[in-house]
Enzyme design. Structure first.
Site, PDB file in Angstrom:
ATOM      1  N   GLN A  33     -46.883  18.203  30.214  1.00  0.00           N
ATOM      2  CA  GLN A  33     -46.116  17.230  31.002  1.00  0.00           C
ATOM      3  C   GLN A  33     -45.440  17.891  32.191  1.00  0.00           C
ATOM      4  OE1 GLN A  33     -43.510  15.843  27.861  1.00  0.00           O
ATOM      5  NE2 GLN A  33     -43.119  17.943  27.237  1.00  0.00           N
ATOM      6  N   HIS A  64     -27.252  12.634  20.894  1.00  0.00           N
ATOM      7  CA  HIS A  64     -27.438  13.706  19.910  1.00  0.00           C
ATOM      8  C   HIS A  64     -26.518  13.558  18.704  1.00  0.00           C
ATOM      9  CE1 HIS A  64     -29.341  15.780  23.490  1.00  0.00           C
ATOM     10  NE2 HIS A  64     -30.305  15.586  22.612  1.00  0.00           N
ATOM     11  N   ASP A  88     -34.874  20.248  23.757  1.00  0.00           N
ATOM     12  CA  ASP A  88     -33.674  20.565  24.558  1.00  0.00           C
ATOM     13  C   ASP A  88     -32.565  21.170  23.697  1.00  0.00           C
ATOM     14  OD1 ASP A  88     -32.047  18.228  23.508  1.00  0.00           O
ATOM     15  OD2 ASP A  88     -33.698  17.154  24.450  1.00  0.00           O
ATOM     16  N   GLU A 108     -41.752  21.261  17.994  1.00  0.00           N
ATOM     17  CA  GLU A 108     -41.795  20.788  19.387  1.00  0.00           C
ATOM     18  C   GLU A 108     -43.174  21.137  19.945  1.00  0.00           C
ATOM     19  OE1 GLU A 108     -39.644  19.387  22.124  1.00  0.00           O
ATOM     20  OE2 GLU A 108     -41.657  19.651  22.964  1.00  0.00           O
ATOM     21  N   ASP A 139     -48.063  20.203  17.745  1.00  0.00           N
ATOM     22  CA  ASP A 139     -48.010  18.737  17.757  1.00  0.00           C
ATOM     23  C   ASP A 139     -47.568  18.277  16.361  1.00  0.00           C
ATOM     24  OD1 ASP A 139     -48.434  16.043  17.837  1.00  0.00           O
ATOM     25  OD2 ASP A 139     -50.475  16.163  18.666  1.00  0.00           O
ATOM     26  N   ASP A 157     -36.844  13.030  17.227  1.00  0.00           N
ATOM     27  CA  ASP A 157     -36.128  13.100  18.509  1.00  0.00           C
ATOM     28  C   ASP A 157     -37.188  13.186  19.610  1.00  0.00           C
ATOM     29  OD1 ASP A 157     -34.416  13.568  20.591  1.00  0.00           O
ATOM     30  OD2 ASP A 157     -33.796  15.556  19.915  1.00  0.00           O
ATOM     31  N   SER A 158     -37.927  12.102  19.740  1.00  0.00           N
ATOM     32  CA  SER A 158     -39.126  12.153  20.587  1.00  0.00           C
ATOM     33  C   SER A 158     -38.837  11.660  22.000  1.00  0.00           C
ATOM     34  CB  SER A 158     -40.201  11.251  19.980  1.00  0.00           C
ATOM     35  OG  SER A 158     -39.773   9.909  20.056  1.00  0.00           O
ATOM     36  N   THR A 159     -39.838  11.821  22.839  1.00  0.00           N
ATOM     37  CA  THR A 159     -39.842  11.161  24.146  1.00  0.00           C
ATOM     38  C   THR A 159     -40.175   9.680  23.923  1.00  0.00           C
ATOM     39  OG1 THR A 159     -42.169  11.685  24.341  1.00  0.00           O
ATOM     40  CG2 THR A 159     -40.650  13.219  25.395  1.00  0.00           C
ATOM     41  N   PRO A 164     -47.556  12.694  25.772  1.00  0.00           N
ATOM     42  CA  PRO A 164     -47.680  13.486  24.541  1.00  0.00           C
ATOM     43  C   PRO A 164     -46.935  12.893  23.346  1.00  0.00           C
ATOM     44  CG  PRO A 164     -46.353  14.676  26.188  1.00  0.00           C
ATOM     45  CD  PRO A 164     -46.890  13.438  26.860  1.00  0.00           C
TER      46      PRO A 164
END
Ligand code: SPD
Length: 285
Positions: A33, A64, A88, A108, A139, A157-159, A164
């Site tokens: 990405q 968080h 992060d 991650e 993955d 805690d994903s996008t 991805p």
């Protein structure tokens, strides 16, 4: 000359969030990405993945604290925690506030997110080198397949469900995440905005309902996310989040910025319009 530069994240070309930019600190393309860190007037340093706001120095605490403390307090003795995504480091930082936690596995996909966060967002990434943290660069869709009865708590805690992150929002993935839990295990996932991403919110919750017997969404503001109002969903195979350990919650609230015992006591209150959204048979356009 005074530059007036703004970053805008558009949501389905209907609305957006705009931040005045002081400077671009990092811009790069990883294997997975586009990664940018911009410095903004209102929210400080801001991490963008594929042009979408993932976290900012000024409002990261809402996200968080909520993804971590609600499920961890609902577990009687969380020792082993799996965080999926979360490169992060903000979720790691919050999970480490729980004294019972002995090991955190951070799965991650993109090591570059970890490296960039350590360099530019140290207040968020500060605990990634803690000895309790085992980083796994893979993955999570593959990682979780053969993990059975391994974790007390799984945090997704994903996008967003794009690029991805897309495989982290499927019935198969949620089933594998459920099977990776030990007895009494609990899961929480980020489940998008019930205002700006209604279709996604509804779809994710309906998938979770197929897999878990207890599924409870909860909500908090995240000013820089679409709709500025976000959701996470607590899931378990039967265990209801009850009254939490008051001593522990009292200790936690000394260092948290959003979470406290009053917030926890009403955390699963669902606004009426969300109840209607979830009950409606109609697909959201
Ligand atoms: N639209 C933004 C959703 C991002 C959710 N994950 C953020 C990761 C922060 N650790």
């Amino acid at each position: 000359m005074v530059l007036d530069v703004w970053f805008t994240e558009k949501h389905e070309d209907k609305q957006g969030i705009s931040l005045k930019v002081k400077g671009i600190l990092y811009s790069g393309q990883s294997e997975f990405q586009k990664i940018d860190v911009i410095d903004t007037e209102a929210y400080g340093k801001t991490l963008l993945l594929d042009g979408l706001v993932m976290t900012t120095e000024k409002d990261e605490f809402f996200y968080h604290e909520m993804i971590s403390h609600i499920p961890l307090l609902a577990h009687p003795n969380p020792e082993k925690v799996l965080i999926i995504g979360g490169g992060d480091g903000g979720t790691v930082r919050e999970v480490l506030r729980h004294p019972s936690v002995k090991e955190i596995v951070l799965c991650e996909i993109d090591g570059a997110v970890i490296d960039v966060s350590k360099q530019y967002l140290p207040s968020i990434a500060c605990c990634l080198d803690d000895p309790k943290v085992k980083i796994h660069l893979e993955d999570a869709v593959k990682y979780i397949k053969d993990k059975k009865n391994c974790f007390d708590v799984v945090l997704i805690d994903s996008t967003d469900p794009l690029g991805p992150g897309v495989g982290l929002f499927t019935e198969e993935f949620y089933t594998n995440a459920r099977d990776s839990l030990m007895e009494n295990g609990v899961m929480a996932a980020q489940t998008e905005s019930p205002i700006a991403c209604q279709k996604e919110f509804k779809l994710i919750n309906s998938l979770l309902n197929k897999v878990f017997s207890v599924v409870k969404p909860y909500f908090a503001p995240v000013p820089t996310y679409p709709g500025s109002y976000w959701s996470w969903t607590f899931c378990s195979g039967g265990g209801q989040p009850g009254i939490c350990d008051d001593n522990l919650a009292a200790k936690l609230e000394k260092s948290t910025k959003y979470f406290n015992r009053e917030i926890y006591s009403a955390v699963f209150a669902v606004p009426n319009y969300v109840k209607q959204l979830m009950a409606s048979e109609e697909a959201v356009k």
